[in-house]
Design an enzyme around this catalytic site. Structure first.
Site, short mmCIF file in Angstrom:
data_model
loop_
_atom_site.label_atom_id
_atom_site.label_comp_id
_atom_site.label_asym_id
_atom_site.label_seq_id
_atom_site.Cartn_x
_atom_site.Cartn_y
_atom_site.Cartn_z
N CYS A 129 0.84 -1.20 0.00
CA CYS A 129 0.00 0.00 0.00
C CYS A 129 0.88 1.25 0.00
CB CYS A 129 -0.92 -0.02 1.22
SG CYS A 129 -1.90 1.49 1.35
N CYS A 132 -0.37 4.14 2.21
CA CYS A 132 -0.22 3.91 3.66
C CYS A 132 1.24 4.11 4.09
CB CYS A 132 -0.60 2.48 4.05
SG CYS A 132 -2.10 1.87 3.29
N ASP A 133 2.17 3.61 3.29
CA ASP A 133 3.56 3.50 3.76
C ASP A 133 4.55 4.38 3.01
OD1 ASP A 133 2.71 1.54 5.55
OD2 ASP A 133 2.92 -0.05 4.08
#
Ligand code: NAP
Length: 299
Positions: A129, A132-133
């Site tokens: 992701c 997200c990261d």
């Protein structure tokens, strides 16, 4: 006893909840993780009618609030089984919920690359992701693997954060939309690594590099701090494999009417057999499945 239980609170499930609530049915939505499904990982939705440039998270939050405001009950419990019978039983890790009709809208989960060490390095350089990261890799070098819309959108997103992005794809033609391909080619810090697959990972406590091998069998190692895997998704139908027919790839078999072979059981969204898996078709499935479920209850 609920009229309709919807498994999954992504765009398909929450749209189904809106339609079922507006038809005055009692509705429980069960979700194993966060509401929104995979769309919450999309930084910028450009192709949903009348809503250009909305983040996936904002989209999902509006949809969640809309379903709740119309009366949907939403619980965060993982469904482990659905049993057919005079009444259906939806089994979660906490309870068994009886209902009269079920809509399966569980979407899909990321496919793994299958390279040695991949699982151990998740959270230590490997991610599924980018939104997200990605921020953990500000100013670093990363690679994205895949040639679909997700991979190209991830590479574009990461190129704003990372110093350099390798985009590794096993062919020289992309599955992604032409517009994204043009944007990728125009970015100065994205290097295409085509006709190549990831064949090994090197790491100490974190990922240090990925070895890519091209079609001629030549290998080289790219020094990277992060690897974002975007090689497609697998339908999340494991809990229903005894309930409904699945095709060879694991999708629940149903036509555009979203009816499975089991009366009172419907499937909506990315876990259904279909040609186009998009946000708009997930939402459309939700409407179709809920309408079919309401007809089933009123027959
Ligand atoms: P996808 O379209 O299925 O693409 C997966 C990519 O990964 C393909 O390029 C495939 O290569 C490659 N791949 C598969 N297995 C691999 C392996 N083992 N090793 C290396 N490469 C592998 O998946 P997606 O990008 O996640 O998209 C899923 C669906 O969501 C699509 O319909 C997509 O259009 C949609 N989507 C839409 C948007 C948007 O509209 N904004 C954004 C994201 C996703 P090949 O091409 O060689 O098969």
């Amino acid at each position: 006893m609920y009229d309709i239980i919807i498994v999954g609170a992504g765009p398909a499930g929450l749209t189904a909840a809106i339609y079922a609530c507006r038809a005055a049915k009692s509705v429980l939505v069960l979700e194993a993780a966060a509401y929104g499904g995979q769309i919450i990982n999309t930084p910028d939705i450009e192709n949903y009618p009348v809503a250009p440039h909305i983040s996936g998270f904002a989209f999902a939050t509006k949809l969640y609030e809309q379903a709740k405001a119309l009366g949907a009950e939403i619980r965060f419990e993982k469904v482990t089984d659905v049993l057919d019978g005079a009444e259906k039983q939806v089994v979660t890790s906490k309870e068994v919920y009886p209902c009269r009709a079920v809509i399966l809208a569980t979407g899909s989960v990321p496919r793994k690359l299958g390279v040695k060490g991949e699982t151990e390095l998740v959270g230590k350089g490997i991610s599924y992701c980018a939104t997200c990261d990605g921020a953990f890799f500000r100013g670093r070098t990363v690679a994205v693997v895949g040639g679909g819309n997700t991979a190209l959108e991830d590479a574009l997103y990461l190129s704003d954060l990372a110093e350099k992005v390798y985009l590794i794809h096993r062919r020289d033609a992309f599955r992604a939309d032409g517009g994204s391909v043009e944007k990728i080619r125009a970015r100065g810090n994205i290097e295409l690594v085509l006709n190549s697959t990831v064949t090994a990972l090197s790491a100490d406590s974190r990922l240090q590099g990925v070895t890519v091998t091209d079609r001629a069998g030549e290998s080289r190692t790219l020094a990277v701090n992060g690897l974002f895997v975007a090689v497609g998704r697998i339908p999340a139908n494991r809990a229903f494999e005894k309930l409904v027919a699945l095709d060879d790839a694991g999708y629940a078999v149903a036509g555009e009417d979203c009816r499975t072979g089991v009366p009172g059981v419907f499937v909506a969204g990315d876990n259904r057999t279909k040609d186009v898996r998009q946000l708009v078709t997930a939402a459309a499935d939700g409407a179709v499945a809920a309408t079919a479920a309401v007809k089933y209850l009123e027959a």
